[in-house]
Design a protein around this motif. Sequence first.
Motif, short mmCIF file in Angstrom:
data_model
loop_
_atom_site.label_atom_id
_atom_site.label_comp_id
_atom_site.label_asym_id
_atom_site.label_seq_id
_atom_site.Cartn_x
_atom_site.Cartn_y
_atom_site.Cartn_z
N ALA A 26 -3.53 2.32 11.56
CA ALA A 26 -2.61 2.56 10.44
C ALA A 26 -2.41 1.25 9.69
O ALA A 26 -2.16 0.20 10.30
CB ALA A 26 -1.28 3.08 10.95
N THR A 27 -2.53 1.30 8.36
CA THR A 27 -2.43 0.09 7.55
C THR A 27 -1.33 0.15 6.50
O THR A 27 -0.96 -0.87 5.94
CB THR A 27 -3.76 -0.18 6.82
N HIS A 28 -0.83 1.36 6.19
CA HIS A 28 0.15 1.53 5.12
C HIS A 28 1.16 2.62 5.45
O HIS A 28 0.88 3.50 6.24
CB HIS A 28 -0.55 1.95 3.81
N THR A 29 2.31 2.53 4.79
CA THR A 29 3.27 3.63 4.77
C THR A 29 3.21 4.22 3.38
O THR A 29 3.24 3.49 2.38
CB THR A 29 4.70 3.14 5.05
N VAL A 30 3.10 5.54 3.29
CA VAL A 30 3.06 6.26 2.02
C VAL A 30 4.34 7.08 1.93
O VAL A 30 4.65 7.85 2.84
CB VAL A 30 1.82 7.18 1.91
N THR A 31 5.09 6.91 0.83
CA THR A 31 6.37 7.60 0.66
C THR A 31 6.36 8.37 -0.65
O THR A 31 5.92 7.86 -1.68
CB THR A 31 7.53 6.58 0.64
N THR A 45 -4.71 6.63 3.18
CA THR A 45 -3.78 6.13 2.15
C THR A 45 -4.36 6.38 0.77
O THR A 45 -3.65 6.86 -0.13
CB THR A 45 -3.51 4.63 2.35
N ALA A 46 -5.63 6.09 0.58
CA ALA A 46 -6.28 6.34 -0.72
C ALA A 46 -6.24 7.82 -1.07
O ALA A 46 -5.96 8.19 -2.22
CB ALA A 46 -7.72 5.82 -0.70
N GLU A 47 -6.47 8.67 -0.09
CA GLU A 47 -6.42 10.12 -0.31
C GLU A 47 -5.00 10.55 -0.68
O GLU A 47 -4.79 11.35 -1.59
CB GLU A 47 -6.89 10.85 0.96
N ALA A 48 -4.01 10.01 0.02
CA ALA A 48 -2.62 10.35 -0.26
C ALA A 48 -2.21 9.93 -1.66
O ALA A 48 -1.52 10.66 -2.37
CB ALA A 48 -1.70 9.70 0.78
N GLU A 49 -2.66 8.75 -2.09
CA GLU A 49 -2.34 8.29 -3.44
C GLU A 49 -2.87 9.24 -4.51
O GLU A 49 -2.25 9.42 -5.55
CB GLU A 49 -2.93 6.89 -3.69
N GLN A 50 -4.01 9.87 -4.24
CA GLN A 50 -4.58 10.82 -5.19
C GLN A 50 -3.84 12.15 -5.17
O GLN A 50 -3.79 12.85 -6.18
CB GLN A 50 -6.06 11.07 -4.87
N ARG A 54 3.37 10.24 -7.75
CA ARG A 54 4.21 9.04 -7.73
C ARG A 54 4.46 8.51 -6.32
O ARG A 54 5.58 8.10 -5.98
CB ARG A 54 5.52 9.29 -8.47
N ALA A 55 3.44 8.49 -5.51
CA ALA A 55 3.56 7.95 -4.15
C ALA A 55 3.80 6.44 -4.21
O ALA A 55 3.27 5.74 -5.07
CB ALA A 55 2.28 8.21 -3.36
N THR A 56 4.62 5.96 -3.27
CA THR A 56 4.83 4.53 -3.11
C THR A 56 4.07 4.12 -1.85
O THR A 56 4.24 4.72 -0.79
CB THR A 56 6.33 4.20 -2.93
N VAL A 57 3.22 3.10 -1.98
CA VAL A 57 2.40 2.64 -0.86
C VAL A 57 2.85 1.24 -0.46
O VAL A 57 2.92 0.35 -1.30
CB VAL A 57 0.90 2.65 -1.24
#
Length: 63
Positions: A26-31, A45-50, A54-57
Amino acid sequence: MGVRPGRRPGRRWTYDRLRQPCAELATHTVTDTAGASLTACTVHTAEAEQQITRATVTPLPHG
């Protein structure tokens, strides 16, 4: 979380891919904007951002 469906033809899933187990570090928290969060590897994380509007990484500290 505010998950948007896949945007490319053939890239739609009937389950929440972001909550699937991953063997990578795990490298990031996605909120999301509601405050729900998850920890994820770089690829997830990259998939979640897509997929999350308005995700915060936030990078995780690694010592």
